[in-house]
Each structure stands twice: as C-alpha cells, then as structure tokens.
Write a protein that holds these residues in place. Structure first.
Motif, short mmCIF file in Angstrom:
data_model
loop_
_atom_site.label_atom_id
_atom_site.label_comp_id
_atom_site.label_asym_id
_atom_site.label_seq_id
_atom_site.Cartn_x
_atom_site.Cartn_y
_atom_site.Cartn_z
N ASP A 144 0.85 -1.19 0.00
CA ASP A 144 0.00 0.00 0.00
C ASP A 144 0.89 1.24 0.00
O ASP A 144 2.11 1.16 0.15
CB ASP A 144 -0.91 -0.01 1.23
N TYR B 3 -2.03 7.19 -1.62
CA TYR B 3 -3.36 6.83 -2.08
C TYR B 3 -4.42 7.16 -1.03
O TYR B 3 -5.59 6.84 -1.22
CB TYR B 3 -3.43 5.34 -2.42
N SER C 267 -9.33 6.14 1.54
CA SER C 267 -8.50 5.29 0.69
C SER C 267 -9.03 5.36 -0.74
O SER C 267 -10.15 4.91 -1.03
CB SER C 267 -8.53 3.84 1.19
N GLN C 268 -8.22 5.91 -1.65
CA GLN C 268 -8.65 6.07 -3.03
C GLN C 268 -8.84 4.74 -3.73
O GLN C 268 -9.76 4.57 -4.53
CB GLN C 268 -7.62 6.90 -3.80
N GLN C 269 -7.97 3.79 -3.46
CA GLN C 269 -8.03 2.50 -4.14
C GLN C 269 -9.02 1.54 -3.50
O GLN C 269 -9.76 0.85 -4.20
CB GLN C 269 -6.64 1.87 -4.18
N LYS C 270 -9.07 1.51 -2.18
CA LYS C 270 -9.92 0.54 -1.49
C LYS C 270 -11.31 1.09 -1.18
O LYS C 270 -12.17 0.36 -0.68
CB LYS C 270 -9.24 0.08 -0.21
N ARG C 271 -11.53 2.38 -1.45
CA ARG C 271 -12.85 3.00 -1.36
C ARG C 271 -13.47 2.89 0.01
O ARG C 271 -14.63 2.51 0.18
CB ARG C 271 -13.81 2.41 -2.41
N ASN D 38 -14.24 11.01 -5.73
CA ASN D 38 -14.12 10.78 -7.17
C ASN D 38 -13.97 12.11 -7.92
O ASN D 38 -13.26 12.20 -8.92
CB ASN D 38 -15.33 10.03 -7.70
N PRO E 286 -8.86 7.83 -8.62
CA PRO E 286 -8.63 6.69 -7.71
C PRO E 286 -7.30 5.97 -7.95
O PRO E 286 -6.75 5.37 -7.02
CB PRO E 286 -9.82 5.77 -8.01
N ASP E 287 -6.78 6.01 -9.17
CA ASP E 287 -5.56 5.28 -9.48
C ASP E 287 -4.34 6.17 -9.62
O ASP E 287 -3.30 5.76 -10.13
CB ASP E 287 -5.75 4.49 -10.79
N SER E 288 -4.45 7.41 -9.15
CA SER E 288 -3.36 8.36 -9.34
C SER E 288 -2.75 8.76 -8.01
O SER E 288 -3.46 8.94 -7.01
CB SER E 288 -3.87 9.61 -10.07
#
Length: 455
Positions: free
Chosen positions: A305, A309, A327-331, A376, A381-383
């Motif tokens: 991790d 993010y 958490s951008q990736q795990k929402r 969002n 989310p992936d940056s």
C-alpha cells in the motif's frame, strides 16, 4: 420545614436535570415554570457544562451547498439527537433555490433568492437577514460568531463579498466585503487589504470569529499556494489581513502530497500525506506559528500500500489525535487515533450500527455514497498526483450548551414552519421560477388550510 424541603427538592432537581442530555432538558422546560427557571440559570448552565466536559457534542462533516454529511455523531451524551445535524438543514434546502453557505458554533448561514437566513436548525430558531443596501452585487462569503467562555454564542456576523469590486496589484489584493452584525442589525462596508496576490480562493473556514482563506490563482492552476489568509472580524480593527506562511512548504519532498484544512479542539489544523508513508499534522498557534503535532507512519499502511493513495479529510472536532482519511483505491474511510495507533475502517454496511469504543468515535455514522462522490470528483482513484488546492470541508458542530439564537434589533425570530413558508413565498415569486417542486400548489394548499382554520 416547608421552605427547607423546597430548597432541598430544588437542589435535587438541579442535580438530576443537569445529568440529562440537552434534547431532554429542552422538553422539560415546558413542564412547569419552576423547571424552566431552574434550567435557565447561570449556575445550571455551568453545572451542566462541567458534568459533560468529557462528553463529545453532536457534529457533522458537511460538504456542498446541499449540506450532505460525510461523517456525523448525533446520539451523544450531550445532545442525544435522533438524526444527523445535516438532516436538520436539508429540509430547508430541498424545497427551492436555497443553499447552505457556512456554519459556526451551531449556527447555520443559508442563502436564497433575494434573502438569506441565520439560525439554529436544532432549536428551530431563525432570523432573516436583509439584502445589503448597496448598488452592487454581493455573494455569500462566510459566517463568524462571538462566544463566551462556555461556548455560548453571544453574537454573529454575516459576511458577503462584492462581485467585481476586488482590486489586485502585483503584490496586493483588496477585498470589498459587506458585514451584517446581529448586535446592530445593520450592514457595513469593509475593505480588507492583503499583502499577497491571488485571484481566487477556496471555501473560507471560520473559527473563533476569524475567517481563514486558502488563496488560489486561476491564472496559474498549477501553482501551489504557500500561505493562509486570515482576518478576525471581532478582534481586529485593522483593515489588513494576516498572511500566514504554511509549514513544510519549501522542502523538496513537498511536491508529492495531499493536504486538507480542518479545525480541532479550538485550533486550525493542517494535514498532509507525504511520500515514504508519512503523515504530518500541524496546529496553528495564537501567534500564527505552526506547531508540529504529529509526524508519523500510519499502522494500517502495508507493504503493498502507499499513503499517497490516502486523502486526508479532517480531524475530530474535539480530539486532535483523531484523523480521517479516504482510501482512493480501497474506497473506504479510515479513522485513526495517532496517539494510540488504533484505527477503524468505516464501511457502508456499518452505517446504522457502527459503535466505536476505543478511538473516541462512539455512534459515528458514515455516508459512504457521499464520500465516494466527493473523492471521485477530487482525486483520480488510481493516481498518486497531489491535489493543488487543500480539501476544505465544513465542521458543523453544536456547542456544549443550548442558548437562544442572538436576535438582531427590530427583527422577528421565526420558527422552522414560518421559515419554510417564507421560502415557499419567495420561490413562487422568483421571475425565472419553474415549479419543479410543486411549490405553488403546496403554497396554495397551505393558504387554503390556514383560511379554513381561521373560519
């Protein structure tokens, strides 16, 4: 003996009532004159505040002009409200062209067509703020309050900013403001000079009578502001703004980060997530210096991790050890106690039953869908890219004691029903009005029923 018995009974009554939540005390005021007079004394107020000093008051983390809450705490010992604070506001802004602007010490500033309002939505007390009597257009800017040592609101000021009246030079920005005071009931013009050039600003944040502004530059969107602009509307007679340099701004690693402004425990806080899984938290002191409170690697960041993010949202308004990150990736939303290293993942499935007993967030409610919509819109989310402008969310916090809304001279206070009726009338008379919400029909129906009652 009778007098002695009455005296003892009153003492016992005070001790019992002072241990109840404010929502119950408000209802008990209507039981009899004795209970009302007892609960309105300074002694009772001081006793209540003392008994509940270790209890959290109700609060919500609010976003947007429609006052959507991200996180809320309402069933606390101090107030014991049945719903989140945002719910008390939203009934007023879903019926027409009315927007939530700001809040301060339990009061809310809302702006609508040709009028605006300040009120306490929980106590259902509102006052209408007249339009500024000046020949130029203004926009809502902020709300500041003056409080006593117990946090009781003594007065408020509504601040609006003039459109197209700002002047900028190479190293100077002048703001033209209109200020309405609850103590005088009149508007006044105020010019603020700032020794820092900027062309735009983020959402103003209010604390202890001061508005804090994060300057932005629409001419250079990639520029990262290194200052915070502040002005105390109760304590400063000067027309100069304070320019507060940000901490940690010139360091090389500063250009890969995410950051947020917030308030906690009566102070302005600045949060940054940095490379190497590092989180930093500063507190603004009374001398406008920054004190580094935390420089820590978070316990929930694993080897696969990266803290970059995670976007900081805010801190607990009463506990400067608790931070909220998305958490951008795990929402999901994480609450972490930086002192104990305890953390919790707050998920949508636990919205109605979440009870947290080890990090100070008892009965905390999380709005998962609102969190996702906001983040969002703010981050990819992936940056890992940083956010140029700091994320600023409103803390709508109720004080630890209830007191009537300060009413300006010659202004009639309204309850919630009267306010809603007034909004309906204003909306129905709006020139570009489209009856999307069935307002005219509801207005005619309410007039019909009121006529029937009079008959």
């Amino acid at each position: 003996m009778t007098k002695h018995h009455d005296h003892v009974s009153e003492e016992i009554l005070i001790e019992i009532l002072a241990r109840l939540p404010l929502r119950s005390i408000r209802r008990f005021k209507s039981v009899c004159k004795t209970w009302k007079s007892v609960t309105e004394t300074d002694y009772f107020r001081r006793l209540f505040v003392s008994l509940h000093k270790n209890s959290s008051s109700s609060w919500s983390l609010v976003v947007g002009t429609k006052a959507s809450d991200l996180i809320s705490l309402h069933r606390c010992e101090t107030w014991d409200l049945p719903k989140s604070l945002a719910c008390y506001i939203q009934s007023h802004i879903t019926i027409g062209h009315v927007n939530y602007v700001a809040s301060s010490n339990g009061l809310v500033f809302m702006d609508g067509y040709k009028t605006s309002f300040v009120g306490n939505p929980v106590l259902q007390q509102w006052v209408r703020i007249p339009s500024p009597p000046y020949p130029f257009v203004t926009l809502p800017f902020g709300l500041v309050t003056r409080v006593d040592d117990d946090g009781v609101v003594l007065g408020f000021k509504v601040v609006r900013i003039a459109v197209d009246k700002q002047k900028r030079q190479e190293s100077l920005t002048m703001l033209c403001l209109c200020v309405y005071s609850s103590e005088t009931g009149v508007w006044s013009k105020k010019r603020l000079d700032c020794s820092h050039y900027f062309t735009n600003w983020g959402l103003p944040m209010a604390l202890n009578g001061t508005l804090f502004i994060s300057p932005e530059d629409i001419d250079d969107p990639a520029a990262v502001s290194g200052v915070l602009i502040a002005h105390d509307f109760y304590g400063e007679e000067s027309d100069l703004c304070r320019v507060i340099p940000l901490p940690d701004h010139e360091l090389d690693h500063n250009w890969c980060f995410k950051r947020a402004w917030t308030t906690s425990a009566g102070s302005v806080m600045y949060i940054k997530t940095l490379a190497h899984n590092l989180l930093k938290v500063w507190m603004l002191t009374k001398n406008d210096d920054w004190k580094l409170l935390w420089e820590i690697r978070l316990p929930f960041i694993t080897c696969d991790d990266d803290i970059l993010y995670y976007a900081p949202l805010a801190m607990n308004p009463f506990d400067g050890n608790i931070v909220y990150l998305w958490s951008q990736q795990k929402r999901y939303l994480v609450s972490c106690n930086l002192q104990t290293h305890n953390f919790k993942i707050l998920s949508e499935e636990e919205v109605s039953t979440r009870r947290i007993d080890d990090d100070g967030l008892e009965k905390c409610v999380v709005n998962q869908s609102t969190c996702e919509q906001l983040m969002n819109a703010s981050f990819d989310p992936d940056s890992l890219d940083h956010c140029v402008y700091p994320l600023t969310l409103f803390h709508f916090v109720l004080p630890r004691w209830m007191e009537s809304l300060p009413c300006p001279p010659h202004v009639e206070m309204m309850d919630t029903s009267s306010l809603l009726s007034y909004i309906l009338v204003m909306e129905a008379n709006r020139p570009e009005f489209k009856d999307t919400f069935g307002i005219r029909e509801r207005l005619l129906r309410s007039r019909f029923f009121s006529t029937k009652r009079r008959e």
